[in-house]
Design a protein around this motif. Structure first.
Motif, PDB file in Angstrom:
ATOM      1  N   ILE A 177       0.881  -1.186   0.246  1.00 22.01           N
ATOM      2  CA  ILE A 177      -0.117   0.160   0.011  1.00 22.01           C
ATOM      3  C   ILE A 177       0.717   1.277   0.098  1.00 22.01           C
ATOM      4  O   ILE A 177       0.666   2.178  -0.601  1.00 22.01           O
ATOM      5  CB  ILE A 177      -1.133   0.013   1.409  1.00 22.01           C
ATOM      6  CG1 ILE A 177      -1.949  -1.206   1.140  1.00 22.01           C
ATOM      7  CG2 ILE A 177      -1.725   1.187   1.238  1.00 22.01           C
ATOM      8  CD1 ILE A 177      -2.570  -1.584   2.524  1.00 22.01           C
ATOM      9  N   ARG A 178       1.859   1.387   0.821  1.00 21.92           N
ATOM     10  CA  ARG A 178       2.652   2.492   0.993  1.00 21.92           C
ATOM     11  C   ARG A 178       3.301   2.679  -0.419  1.00 21.92           C
ATOM     12  O   ARG A 178       3.895   3.810  -0.657  1.00 21.92           O
ATOM     13  CB  ARG A 178       3.693   2.300   2.148  1.00 21.92           C
ATOM     14  CG  ARG A 178       3.106   2.685   3.500  1.00 21.92           C
ATOM     15  CD  ARG A 178       4.086   2.335   4.625  1.00 21.92           C
ATOM     16  NE  ARG A 178       3.325   2.499   5.989  1.00 21.92           N
ATOM     17  CZ  ARG A 178       3.571   1.852   6.954  1.00 21.92           C
ATOM     18  NH1 ARG A 178       4.529   0.982   7.162  1.00 21.92           N
ATOM     19  NH2 ARG A 178       2.973   2.086   8.260  1.00 21.92           N
ATOM     20  N   ARG A 179       3.914   1.744  -1.088  1.00 21.16           N
ATOM     21  CA  ARG A 179       4.585   1.802  -2.170  1.00 21.16           C
ATOM     22  C   ARG A 179       3.610   2.470  -3.345  1.00 21.16           C
ATOM     23  O   ARG A 179       4.347   2.986  -4.022  1.00 21.16           O
ATOM     24  CB  ARG A 179       5.323   0.538  -2.611  1.00 21.16           C
ATOM     25  CG  ARG A 179       6.423   0.593  -3.861  1.00 21.16           C
ATOM     26  CD  ARG A 179       7.031  -1.038  -4.089  1.00 21.16           C
ATOM     27  NE  ARG A 179       7.143  -1.446  -2.987  1.00 21.16           N
ATOM     28  CZ  ARG A 179       7.262  -2.894  -2.467  1.00 21.16           C
ATOM     29  NH1 ARG A 179       6.635  -3.576  -3.339  1.00 21.16           N
ATOM     30  NH2 ARG A 179       7.748  -3.344  -1.390  1.00 21.16           N
ATOM     31  N   HIS A 180       2.476   1.808  -3.577  1.00 17.09           N
ATOM     32  CA  HIS A 180       1.464   2.150  -4.763  1.00 17.09           C
ATOM     33  C   HIS A 180       0.605   3.152  -4.410  1.00 17.09           C
ATOM     34  O   HIS A 180       0.068   3.977  -5.294  1.00 17.09           O
ATOM     35  CB  HIS A 180       1.167   0.863  -5.156  1.00 17.09           C
ATOM     36  CG  HIS A 180       2.408  -0.185  -5.556  1.00 17.09           C
ATOM     37  ND1 HIS A 180       3.249   0.181  -6.619  1.00 17.09           N
ATOM     38  CD2 HIS A 180       2.770  -1.327  -5.198  1.00 17.09           C
ATOM     39  CE1 HIS A 180       4.062  -0.582  -6.761  1.00 17.09           C
ATOM     40  NE2 HIS A 180       3.781  -1.844  -5.809  1.00 17.09           N
ATOM     41  N   ALA A 181      -0.041   2.859  -3.352  1.00 17.91           N
ATOM     42  CA  ALA A 181      -1.436   3.689  -3.226  1.00 17.91           C
ATOM     43  C   ALA A 181      -1.046   5.141  -3.151  1.00 17.91           C
ATOM     44  O   ALA A 181      -0.290   5.874  -2.463  1.00 17.91           O
ATOM     45  CB  ALA A 181      -2.116   3.360  -2.083  1.00 17.91           C
ATOM     46  N   PRO A 182      -1.810   6.067  -3.955  1.00 17.46           N
ATOM     47  CA  PRO A 182      -1.675   7.733  -4.024  1.00 17.46           C
ATOM     48  C   PRO A 182      -2.288   8.229  -2.694  1.00 17.46           C
ATOM     49  O   PRO A 182      -3.316   7.751  -2.215  1.00 17.46           O
ATOM     50  CB  PRO A 182      -2.239   8.105  -5.133  1.00 17.46           C
ATOM     51  CG  PRO A 182      -3.402   7.096  -5.467  1.00 17.46           C
ATOM     52  CD  PRO A 182      -2.873   5.712  -4.767  1.00 17.46           C
ATOM     53  N   ALA A 183      -1.131   9.121  -2.169  1.00 17.27           N
ATOM     54  CA  ALA A 183      -1.916   9.930  -0.892  1.00 17.27           C
ATOM     55  C   ALA A 183      -2.904  10.811  -1.180  1.00 17.27           C
ATOM     56  O   ALA A 183      -3.578  11.231  -0.445  1.00 17.27           O
ATOM     57  CB  ALA A 183      -0.482  10.674  -0.302  1.00 17.27           C
TER      58      ALA A 183
ATOM     59  N   GLY B 284      -7.696  13.928  -0.315  1.00 19.48           N
ATOM     60  CA  GLY B 284      -6.401  13.563   0.656  1.00 19.48           C
ATOM     61  C   GLY B 284      -5.301  14.654   0.358  1.00 19.48           C
ATOM     62  O   GLY B 284      -5.504  15.666  -0.109  1.00 19.48           O
ATOM     63  N   GLY B 285      -4.085  14.363   0.991  1.00 18.11           N
ATOM     64  CA  GLY B 285      -3.134  15.318   1.026  1.00 18.11           C
ATOM     65  C   GLY B 285      -3.476  16.552   1.435  1.00 18.11           C
ATOM     66  O   GLY B 285      -2.865  17.451   1.541  1.00 18.11           O
ATOM     67  N   GLY B 286      -4.282  16.826   2.624  1.00 17.53           N
ATOM     68  CA  GLY B 286      -4.448  17.813   3.308  1.00 17.53           C
ATOM     69  C   GLY B 286      -5.698  18.691   2.743  1.00 17.53           C
ATOM     70  O   GLY B 286      -5.939  19.862   3.214  1.00 17.53           O
ATOM     71  N   ALA B 287      -6.147  18.192   1.547  1.00 13.72           N
ATOM     72  CA  ALA B 287      -7.415  19.021   0.974  1.00 13.72           C
ATOM     73  C   ALA B 287      -8.374  19.007   2.045  1.00 13.72           C
ATOM     74  O   ALA B 287      -8.641  18.254   2.685  1.00 13.72           O
ATOM     75  CB  ALA B 287      -7.691  18.336  -0.309  1.00 13.72           C
TER      76      ALA B 287
ATOM     77  N   GLY C 101      -1.172   1.716  -7.997  1.00 16.75           N
ATOM     78  CA  GLY C 101      -1.278   3.178  -8.131  1.00 16.75           C
ATOM     79  C   GLY C 101      -2.702   3.544  -8.037  1.00 16.75           C
ATOM     80  O   GLY C 101      -3.441   4.535  -8.164  1.00 16.75           O
ATOM     81  N   ALA C 102      -3.433   2.316  -8.116  1.00 14.85           N
ATOM     82  CA  ALA C 102      -5.368   2.621  -8.002  1.00 14.85           C
ATOM     83  C   ALA C 102      -5.622   3.484  -6.849  1.00 14.85           C
ATOM     84  O   ALA C 102      -5.218   3.156  -5.676  1.00 14.85           O
ATOM     85  CB  ALA C 102      -5.835   1.219  -7.829  1.00 14.85           C
ATOM     86  N   PRO C 103      -6.311   4.423  -7.101  1.00 16.28           N
ATOM     87  CA  PRO C 103      -6.610   5.526  -6.108  1.00 16.28           C
ATOM     88  C   PRO C 103      -7.579   4.701  -5.030  1.00 16.28           C
ATOM     89  O   PRO C 103      -8.636   4.184  -5.363  1.00 16.28           O
ATOM     90  CB  PRO C 103      -7.319   6.469  -6.686  1.00 16.28           C
ATOM     91  CG  PRO C 103      -7.603   6.146  -8.372  1.00 16.28           C
ATOM     92  CD  PRO C 103      -7.046   4.929  -8.453  1.00 16.28           C
ATOM     93  N   VAL C 104      -7.473   5.047  -3.772  1.00 18.35           N
ATOM     94  CA  VAL C 104      -8.090   4.286  -2.671  1.00 18.35           C
ATOM     95  C   VAL C 104      -8.604   5.219  -1.559  1.00 18.35           C
ATOM     96  O   VAL C 104      -7.659   6.180  -1.324  1.00 18.35           O
ATOM     97  CB  VAL C 104      -7.422   2.983  -2.004  1.00 18.35           C
ATOM     98  CG1 VAL C 104      -7.403   1.836  -3.167  1.00 18.35           C
ATOM     99  CG2 VAL C 104      -6.041   3.437  -1.712  1.00 18.35           C
TER     100      VAL C 104
END
Lengths: 416, 416
Positions: free
Chosen positions: A80-86, A102-105, A282-285
């Protein structure tokens, strides 16, 4: 707090103090992660009737016995850490409505999901219908506080089940140009809605962009049913987003304690989130761990219980450590009418979700009666409360839906 | 958030995102402090009819012109940081009820303060009375979620004003052994209540311990009235605690903006907190900066407005930087009855107070109708919501009040 304090003080006060400060409890979070790893290794997760899922998990080191796969939690976290986008961008038909996740948005707010019943403004309680659905989407579009029009705001009881995905799609596309959520009636329905939505959005998706977020539920305890597994795969392969959630009834489908529920829920979503990455790196989750105490006298969940808020705070921190956006719940309540209980429970849950740093907040408007009912009045009240008074103005009318796409959807409905 | 977003999104969403993350805004907090310093230096604070206060401030570098003293904010912060305790112990008649204030301790919850009217359980609206007061104290004692029985829960309209301080004291001492708040009717009343409470508590106070927390209000904008100044002095000299608060109506008694209100409120409480330390270095204090938008159409404050929650979050951080415990508000609302509005507004304010890290939360139960009314039903509902369901049990009956002290209070009342 002094150990000499009366027990009744401590129960109340320990909760309140602990609930809002889990960000300082890295040791507690590690304990939850390690305990979940033990659950995954010793008990495993049951994946019902989906050999492809079991195969891919075996390739990633899982040990299968029938439909139960024992898993290495640390490895799932690495995947998950390697591939999932933050963070990723969830797009609407109008680019002005695109919302980062995500990412503080800023958190995204979507309406109630899944209510079979509707309470109209005259107090009448009716079954959900196609017409009401359109009105609910229009209300979600108009509400400045809602930045996503959701999915299955009510059930279209007057439409055959197999036609509902496209009927809902038509409502979301024609009554709004805000982003909305995908359909998970079946993998085929999910794919059809994904393709038609992509056509309606029109703009090609760059990396880190998609159009639909899908609700993929584990079935606690420690089980995934076939349809969510197959949908998760179909959605990931299309590059669209999944909100992998464990929605637990504490004491019924999970341990009754906050720590126990967190451990089980984390084990469940870890498997689902990693699966999405195995299908398509990289699938968004989005990650959701939600738990509500189950009242054994009434045989119903207590949606206002503060234990849930503690779960939400820790879930948000577990998601932060994993590097994925986190889900929260909105104005949910056990109340049967929109009274003081409804207002208080809803605002407590919503405040905890926002304060936790959740990125996507479902059930943000309209929820009544354990989620079995959407109230039009509460829908408006909840949505209004998301806006600073005097600032929010109703959204402009949506950009008209491309005629060809509307005809395509109507044609498919006519043929079905 | 994309600048391209529609304005109505940004108004709603910027607030929500900003409201809950001010701990990362040290630059914003410094800006508020510097702007408050400028207000203190250029405009100053008006201290009405209390030459002793003006004298002591002049000795600390203040420049007086009539009753206005221009002050050096940095020096006030140095005084507060050097002397004010980061935490102290507020004691009850029973040591098992002692509650730490500040220093990361669980927040203390006290009932509504100052309601002239009462709504009884049959819906009748009556004036506050001595009998109802006793029942409210007993209810606060019984409620496990309330760890302080407060002060002036309702106004004793059937008791002459000069007798109320001792009548309230008798109720707090005889119907509960939890800590409660001091009286500020006059310096003499404050002192009498302090001395009698100390006798009832019995245990000698060590350093960092006291028995009563007093509500000392600035009168925004930028003014202190004589009685609070004289009470603040009397209380500090007795070694008892003061909660120095600025309670602003945004747009009426303070600037309408969040930043403006914070600047004014911080300037006001900085003066009051430093004064307490000038009277007695080490005097226990709590800081309160609270601001509610004033609705110009209804000429009433909007107690559910989210702007107030943003003020609360920043106030908590300003207090953290100053090293003093911070006040929050509880379940306050503009609603006239305990309906969905009441539930939602109250829970939003309370959740923000708890999440901000506030140490003492006033108005935690019973508040209705802009605080003009205490509702018995809402008192119980609010108090119950502070306890994790199934855990809180009503407090044991209070330790009986020492007969000699009861006779002393009754004797004074008979002579008055």
């Amino acid at each position: 707090m002094p150990a000499s304090w009366p027990r009744e003080y401590r129960a109340a006060a320990d909760f309140v103090a602990a609930a809002y400060r889990p960000q300082h409890d890295e040791a507690g979070l590690e304990t939850i992660e390690k305990a979940a790893d033990r659950v995954l290794e010793e008990t495993g997760i049951r994946f019902l009737d989906d050999p492809q899922t079991i195969d891919v998990l075996k390739q990633a080191g899982g040990v299968a016995t029938g439909d139960v796969v024992r898993l290495d939690g640390a490895e799932l976290r690495r995947i998950i850490r390697r591939h999932a986008p933050a963070k990723f961008l969830l797009r609407g038909r109008s680019s002005a409505r695109d919302t980062p996740v995500g990412g503080g948005a800023t958190p995204i707010f979507a309406p109630i999901y899944g209510a079979p019943n509707v309470v109209l403004d005259d107090g009448t309680r009716v079954a959900g219908s196609r017409q009401i659905y359109g009105e609910l989407v229009a209300a979600a579009h108009a509400a400045p506080g809602l930045t996503n029009t959701g999915q299955m705001i009510c059930v279209m009881e007057d439409v055959p089940e197999d036609r509902r995905p496209l009927e809902m799609l038509l409502a979301h596309l024609s009554r709004s140009d805000k982003p909305f959520m995908g359909n998970i009636a079946s993998p085929a329905a999910a794919e059809a809605v994904i393709d038609l939505t992509a056509a309606a959005v029109g703009r090609p998706a760059s990396a880190g962009e998609c159009n639909l977020l899908h609700l993929i539920n584990a079935t606690p305890p420690l089980t995934y049913w076939p349809n969510p597994l197959k949908c998760l795969r179909a959605i990931a392969l299309k590059g669209e987003a999944s909100m992998v959630s464990s929605y637990m009834m504490m004491g019924a489908t999970s341990p009754v304690t906050v720590a126990g529920a967190l451990i089980q829920g984390y084990a469940e979503v870890l498997a689902g989130l990693a699966l999405a990455q195995l299908w398509r790196p990289g699938a968004p989750v989005v990650m959701g761990i939600l738990a509500y105490p189950f009242d054994m006298r009434r045989m119903l969940p207590d949606f206002g219980d503060p234990a849930s808020q503690l779960v939400q705070f820790y879930a948000a921190e577990l998601g932060r450590r994993l590097g994925v956006p986190v889900r929260g719940d909105g104005a949910i309540t056990s109340a049967k009418i929109d009274d003081a209980q409804s207002g208080a429970e809803g605002s407590r849950v919503l405040s905890a979700a926002v304060a936790s740093g959740a990125s996507f907040i479902l059930h943000a408007s309209g929820w009544l009666e354990q989620g079995r009912t959407v109230s039009l009045a509460k829908f408006r009240r909840d949505a209004a409360a998301l806006v600073e008074p005097g600032h929010g103005k109703p959204a402009d009318l949506p950009t008209p839906l491309d005629h060809g796409i509307e005809m395509e959807i109507r044609g498919r409905l006519a043929r079905s």
